[in-house]
Design a protein around this motif. Sequence first.
Motif, PDB file in Angstrom:
ATOM      1  N   VAL A  94       0.834  -1.208   0.000  1.00 35.52           N
ATOM      2  CA  VAL A  94       0.000   0.000   0.000  1.00 35.52           C
ATOM      3  C   VAL A  94       0.869   1.259   0.000  1.00 35.52           C
ATOM      4  CG1 VAL A  94      -1.666   1.329   1.362  1.00 35.52           C
ATOM      5  CG2 VAL A  94      -1.968  -1.147   1.078  1.00 35.52           C
ATOM      6  N   THR A  95       1.885   1.295   0.823  1.00 40.23           N
ATOM      7  CA  THR A  95       2.734   2.486   0.894  1.00 40.23           C
ATOM      8  C   THR A  95       3.578   2.640  -0.371  1.00 40.23           C
ATOM      9  OG1 THR A  95       4.402   1.210   2.119  1.00 40.23           O
ATOM     10  CG2 THR A  95       2.826   2.506   3.400  1.00 40.23           C
ATOM     11  N   THR A  96       3.998   1.530  -0.960  1.00 37.93           N
ATOM     12  CA  THR A  96       4.755   1.610  -2.214  1.00 37.93           C
ATOM     13  C   THR A  96       3.910   2.207  -3.323  1.00 37.93           C
ATOM     14  OG1 THR A  96       6.121  -0.295  -1.619  1.00 37.93           O
ATOM     15  CG2 THR A  96       6.010   0.271  -3.952  1.00 37.93           C
ATOM     16  N   GLU A  97       2.641   1.826  -3.369  1.00 38.65           N
ATOM     17  CA  GLU A  97       1.741   2.406  -4.374  1.00 38.65           C
ATOM     18  C   GLU A  97       1.390   3.840  -4.042  1.00 38.65           C
ATOM     19  OE1 GLU A  97      -0.353   3.333  -7.485  1.00 38.65           O
ATOM     20  OE2 GLU A  97       0.778   1.456  -7.350  1.00 38.65           O
ATOM     21  N   GLY A  98       1.501   4.222  -2.773  1.00 36.89           N
ATOM     22  CA  GLY A  98       1.258   5.606  -2.388  1.00 36.89           C
ATOM     23  C   GLY A  98      -0.184   5.952  -2.144  1.00 36.89           C
ATOM     24  N   VAL A  99      -1.002   4.982  -1.750  1.00 40.10           N
ATOM     25  CA  VAL A  99      -2.400   5.270  -1.436  1.00 40.10           C
ATOM     26  C   VAL A  99      -2.565   5.350   0.077  1.00 40.10           C
ATOM     27  CG1 VAL A  99      -3.298   4.255  -3.546  1.00 40.10           C
ATOM     28  CG2 VAL A  99      -3.051   2.824  -1.525  1.00 40.10           C
ATOM     29  N   ARG A 100      -3.564   6.094   0.513  1.00 45.00           N
ATOM     30  CA  ARG A 100      -3.803   6.302   1.952  1.00 45.00           C
ATOM     31  C   ARG A 100      -5.193   5.796   2.355  1.00 45.00           C
ATOM     32  NH1 ARG A 100      -0.445  10.400   3.961  1.00 45.00           N
ATOM     33  NH2 ARG A 100      -1.297   9.832   6.013  1.00 45.00           N
ATOM     34  N   ALA A 101      -6.230   6.442   1.843  1.00 47.40           N
ATOM     35  CA  ALA A 101      -7.594   6.007   2.157  1.00 47.40           C
ATOM     36  C   ALA A 101      -7.976   4.855   1.223  1.00 47.40           C
ATOM     37  CB  ALA A 101      -8.566   7.165   1.990  1.00 47.40           C
ATOM     38  N   VAL A 102      -8.545   3.801   1.796  1.00 47.03           N
ATOM     39  CA  VAL A 102      -8.883   2.613   1.002  1.00 47.03           C
ATOM     40  C   VAL A 102     -10.225   2.062   1.471  1.00 47.03           C
ATOM     41  CG1 VAL A 102      -8.161   0.290   0.299  1.00 47.03           C
ATOM     42  CG2 VAL A 102      -6.424   2.035   0.787  1.00 47.03           C
ATOM     43  N   PHE A 103     -11.018   1.603   0.543  1.00 43.79           N
ATOM     44  CA  PHE A 103     -12.219   0.854   0.916  1.00 43.79           C
ATOM     45  C   PHE A 103     -12.336  -0.365   0.018  1.00 43.79           C
ATOM     46  CE2 PHE A 103     -13.935   3.711  -2.310  1.00 43.79           C
ATOM     47  CZ  PHE A 103     -14.652   2.832  -3.107  1.00 43.79           C
ATOM     48  N   ALA A 104     -13.082  -1.356   0.474  1.00 44.18           N
ATOM     49  CA  ALA A 104     -13.291  -2.589  -0.275  1.00 44.18           C
ATOM     50  C   ALA A 104     -14.753  -2.989  -0.177  1.00 44.18           C
ATOM     51  CB  ALA A 104     -12.403  -3.701   0.275  1.00 44.18           C
ATOM     52  N   VAL A 105     -15.311  -3.422  -1.303  1.00 44.83           N
ATOM     53  CA  VAL A 105     -16.711  -3.841  -1.370  1.00 44.83           C
ATOM     54  C   VAL A 105     -16.760  -5.265  -1.909  1.00 44.83           C
ATOM     55  CG1 VAL A 105     -18.974  -3.382  -2.375  1.00 44.83           C
ATOM     56  CG2 VAL A 105     -17.468  -1.477  -1.785  1.00 44.83           C
ATOM     57  N   PRO A 106     -17.416  -6.194  -1.210  1.00 49.57           N
ATOM     58  CA  PRO A 106     -17.512  -7.562  -1.728  1.00 49.57           C
ATOM     59  C   PRO A 106     -18.468  -7.642  -2.913  1.00 49.57           C
ATOM     60  CG  PRO A 106     -18.825  -7.343   0.268  1.00 49.57           C
ATOM     61  CD  PRO A 106     -18.111  -6.040   0.088  1.00 49.57           C
ATOM     62  N   VAL A 107     -18.103  -8.429  -3.894  1.00 47.39           N
ATOM     63  CA  VAL A 107     -18.964  -8.703  -5.044  1.00 47.39           C
ATOM     64  C   VAL A 107     -19.637 -10.050  -4.768  1.00 47.39           C
ATOM     65  CG1 VAL A 107     -19.051  -9.130  -7.526  1.00 47.39           C
ATOM     66  CG2 VAL A 107     -17.463  -7.420  -6.606  1.00 47.39           C
ATOM     67  N   LEU A 108     -20.923 -10.004  -4.479  1.00 49.37           N
ATOM     68  CA  LEU A 108     -21.662 -11.209  -4.098  1.00 49.37           C
ATOM     69  C   LEU A 108     -22.340 -11.824  -5.314  1.00 49.37           C
ATOM     70  CD1 LEU A 108     -23.339  -9.846  -0.827  1.00 49.37           C
ATOM     71  CD2 LEU A 108     -21.163 -11.060  -1.061  1.00 49.37           C
ATOM     72  N   ALA A 109     -22.133 -13.118  -5.485  1.00 52.01           N
ATOM     73  CA  ALA A 109     -22.794 -13.853  -6.572  1.00 52.01           C
ATOM     74  C   ALA A 109     -23.316 -15.155  -5.991  1.00 52.01           C
ATOM     75  CB  ALA A 109     -21.822 -14.123  -7.716  1.00 52.01           C
ATOM     76  N   GLY A 110     -24.624 -15.288  -5.943  1.00 54.52           N
ATOM     77  CA  GLY A 110     -25.191 -16.457  -5.280  1.00 54.52           C
ATOM     78  C   GLY A 110     -24.944 -16.367  -3.793  1.00 54.52           C
ATOM     79  N   ARG A 111     -24.411 -17.430  -3.202  1.00 57.69           N
ATOM     80  CA  ARG A 111     -24.204 -17.476  -1.753  1.00 57.69           C
ATOM     81  C   ARG A 111     -22.797 -17.086  -1.336  1.00 57.69           C
ATOM     82  NH1 ARG A 111     -27.200 -23.181  -0.060  1.00 57.69           N
ATOM     83  NH2 ARG A 111     -29.300 -22.621  -0.811  1.00 57.69           N
ATOM     84  N   GLY A 112     -21.934 -16.829  -2.291  1.00 62.36           N
ATOM     85  CA  GLY A 112     -20.549 -16.566  -1.938  1.00 62.36           C
ATOM     86  C   GLY A 112     -20.045 -15.218  -2.422  1.00 62.36           C
ATOM     87  N   VAL A 113     -18.822 -14.893  -1.998  1.00 62.65           N
ATOM     88  CA  VAL A 113     -18.143 -13.688  -2.453  1.00 62.65           C
ATOM     89  C   VAL A 113     -17.316 -14.077  -3.676  1.00 62.65           C
ATOM     90  CG1 VAL A 113     -16.492 -11.882  -1.869  1.00 62.65           C
ATOM     91  CG2 VAL A 113     -18.060 -12.745  -0.117  1.00 62.65           C
ATOM     92  N   ALA A 114     -17.661 -13.525  -4.818  1.00 63.21           N
ATOM     93  CA  ALA A 114     -16.978 -13.866  -6.063  1.00 63.21           C
ATOM     94  C   ALA A 114     -15.725 -13.037  -6.270  1.00 63.21           C
ATOM     95  CB  ALA A 114     -17.917 -13.674  -7.248  1.00 63.21           C
ATOM     96  N   ALA A 115     -15.694 -11.832  -5.688  1.00 65.23           N
ATOM     97  CA  ALA A 115     -14.559 -10.932  -5.885  1.00 65.23           C
ATOM     98  C   ALA A 115     -14.671  -9.799  -4.879  1.00 65.23           C
ATOM     99  CB  ALA A 115     -14.553 -10.377  -7.310  1.00 65.23           C
ATOM    100  N   VAL A 116     -13.646  -8.957  -4.832  1.00 62.17           N
ATOM    101  CA  VAL A 116     -13.673  -7.755  -4.008  1.00 62.17           C
ATOM    102  C   VAL A 116     -13.222  -6.582  -4.864  1.00 62.17           C
ATOM    103  CG1 VAL A 116     -12.705  -6.578  -1.995  1.00 62.17           C
ATOM    104  CG2 VAL A 116     -13.259  -9.004  -1.862  1.00 62.17           C
ATOM    105  N   LEU A 117     -13.995  -5.500  -4.813  1.00 62.90           N
ATOM    106  CA  LEU A 117     -13.706  -4.273  -5.555  1.00 62.90           C
ATOM    107  C   LEU A 117     -13.162  -3.229  -4.585  1.00 62.90           C
ATOM    108  CD1 LEU A 117     -13.976  -2.409  -8.089  1.00 62.90           C
ATOM    109  CD2 LEU A 117     -16.335  -1.954  -7.342  1.00 62.90           C
ATOM    110  N   TYR A 118     -12.019  -2.645  -4.930  1.00 62.07           N
ATOM    111  CA  TYR A 118     -11.371  -1.640  -4.084  1.00 62.07           C
ATOM    112  C   TYR A 118     -11.408  -0.263  -4.754  1.00 62.07           C
ATOM    113  CZ  TYR A 118      -8.662  -5.386  -1.628  1.00 62.07           C
ATOM    114  OH  TYR A 118      -8.235  -6.473  -0.906  1.00 62.07           O
ATOM    115  N   GLY A 119     -11.432   0.769  -3.906  1.00 61.23           N
ATOM    116  CA  GLY A 119     -11.188   2.132  -4.346  1.00 61.23           C
ATOM    117  C   GLY A 119     -10.209   2.774  -3.384  1.00 61.23           C
ATOM    118  N   ALA A 120      -9.375   3.691  -3.885  1.00 62.18           N
ATOM    119  CA  ALA A 120      -8.366   4.293  -3.008  1.00 62.18           C
ATOM    120  C   ALA A 120      -8.055   5.712  -3.447  1.00 62.18           C
ATOM    121  CB  ALA A 120      -7.088   3.447  -3.012  1.00 62.18           C
TER     122      ALA A 120
END
Length: 278
Positions: A94-120
């Motif tokens: 994270v520090t190498t990329e130089g981002v500070r504020a970060v959030f993550a949102v789960p991508v739900l498909a059916g009963r499971g988490v198929a992926a996670v989407l981040y913004g920073a």
Amino acid sequence: MSGYAGSVGDPVGRAVERFRARTGVDVAFAGPCPDAGDRLVISYLSGTSTRVLSGLTVVAGTGVGGKAITTRRPVRVVDYVAASAISHEYDRAVTTEGVRAVFAVPVLAGRGVAAVLYGALRRPSDFGDGILTSACDAARDAGHEIAVAREVEQRMARAAELPGWAALEIRLAHADLLALAGVASDPGLGERLREVCGRLARTAASASGGAARGVRLTPRETDVLAQVAVGRTNAEVARALVLGPETVKSYLRSAMRKLGAHNRVEAVVAARAGGFLP
């Protein structure tokens, strides 16, 4: 943007680009979760200045993304490295990329988490409600598309109980035959080619439990859907069918409307179920 093809990968990759374009966050990235759902692998990047995040594996329960997997809810931190609510296995990346504020949102498909989407962002921030809402919308849309794409894969696996490579070859041949029918100088030959393609499509639909639903597609709408079904872009469809790109879009929109589909994947599923495509 890096990434890979597949029923999970493609919708997630599109979600990353759409989300960043809509919100203007400094960085957006995402990682599909394998079937076990115990980790994610960051595979899609937009706006990054380094490659340090590419291929990074995030274990469930760790960091922002891993916590989103376990809680199945959005997680955000105002300043990643200083945050006390998360673990810090990934601080160096994270520090190498130089981002500070970060959030993550789960991508739900059916009963499971198929992926996670981040913004920073590259500065501390609690993010605005608009950004978080847009991220949740993008994740929801991607999850829906993944669920539909998985249904396509299941139908393909059931169709005539053919191995996957054989089913794909049939669909490629079907698409190419329809393209030839559209440019055949002999109208009789073109009609015969379309009849053969129709038999292929109806046989496959019957084998997978599909049935016609009373929808009527024009020959050109079917031609376009057949090309889309084998993964071709609008530009590639236009070249294959000798049509203008806007004409391709018009036929695709019309077919989607008739089939009650909201996107290309749903249109292909409905067309196969209705016996229009093998």
